[in-house]
Scaffold this active site. Sequence first.
Site, PDB file in Angstrom:
ATOM      1  N   HIS A  99      -7.933   7.637   4.421  1.00  0.00           N
ATOM      2  CA  HIS A  99      -7.786   7.037   3.094  1.00  0.00           C
ATOM      3  C   HIS A  99      -6.379   6.468   2.866  1.00  0.00           C
ATOM      4  CE1 HIS A  99      -9.303   5.942  -0.667  1.00  0.00           C
ATOM      5  NE2 HIS A  99      -9.696   7.114  -1.147  1.00  0.00           N
ATOM      6  N   ARG A 112       0.823  -1.209   0.000  1.00  0.00           N
ATOM      7  CA  ARG A 112       0.000   0.000   0.000  1.00  0.00           C
ATOM      8  C   ARG A 112       0.864   1.270   0.000  1.00  0.00           C
ATOM      9  NH1 ARG A 112      -5.287   0.920   0.282  1.00  0.00           N
ATOM     10  NH2 ARG A 112      -5.863   3.026   0.926  1.00  0.00           N
ATOM     11  N   ASP A 156      -9.749   2.009   2.057  1.00  0.00           N
ATOM     12  CA  ASP A 156     -10.543   2.423   0.901  1.00  0.00           C
ATOM     13  C   ASP A 156     -12.010   2.077   1.131  1.00  0.00           C
ATOM     14  OD1 ASP A 156      -8.120   3.123  -0.336  1.00  0.00           O
ATOM     15  OD2 ASP A 156      -7.913   1.114  -1.201  1.00  0.00           O
ATOM     16  N   THR A 213     -19.458   6.261  15.269  1.00  0.00           N
ATOM     17  CA  THR A 213     -20.499   6.988  15.985  1.00  0.00           C
ATOM     18  C   THR A 213     -21.841   6.340  15.683  1.00  0.00           C
ATOM     19  OG1 THR A 213     -19.243   9.042  15.694  1.00  0.00           O
ATOM     20  CG2 THR A 213     -21.522   9.242  16.431  1.00  0.00           C
TER      21      THR A 213
END
Length: 221
Positions: A183, A13, A187, A162
């Site tokens: 991000h 990544r 994703d 939440t």
Amino acid sequence: MSYQIVDLEHWDRKEFYEHFINEVVCTFSATVSLDITNLKGCRLYPAMLWLLTKAVNQMVQFRTAHTDEGVVIYDDMHPAYTIFNREHQNFSGIWTAFDEDYETFLRAYESDTETYASSVHFAPKPNRPANTFDVSMIPWFTFTSFNLNIFGDGRYLLPIFTMGKWVEQNGRRMLPLAIQVHHAVCDGYHVGQFVECLQTMIDRFGGNKEMFSTRKDNPRK
């Protein structure tokens, strides 16, 4: 607390992380509607804390954090959550160690919430571990969208959840859940996987009524 340090140079990544941590610092949120019908009769707040943590621990993207040592992936996570003081109309943030056994977790949760129920401090329980993630609940209203605005250096990578007030729709109990992620490590696909995993756990776990307390929800939640 144990973790593995990410080797950025060999991380699959790497490009995505560097883009969203350096060039376009970007978090995003999504609000989903969970079917919690199978949790009817259960204490909703501790049940959801347990289920959220169990789902988080299934997802490496939700256990990735930025530390002084670099980017790390925690082996497991624990919930840090808010409780409400009705008398003073303020909340406190506390945490409870996660346990794979729900009854064990519930007893620890009950002990923590009873201990700090009357607190007027922001974070009354000491020694919060680094491998915790934030959860809060707003039981006074439901919502279809909820967004947190996080400022700072833009390197807070852990998820934030939440919950709102559940509503009945076509005979089903639906709970709004806002999911905030960074991000750089997560994703939309990963959020989708998380939601699917969490809903499956709710559906399966809801049938095991012997694993839940039938007492009413603590009004502080």
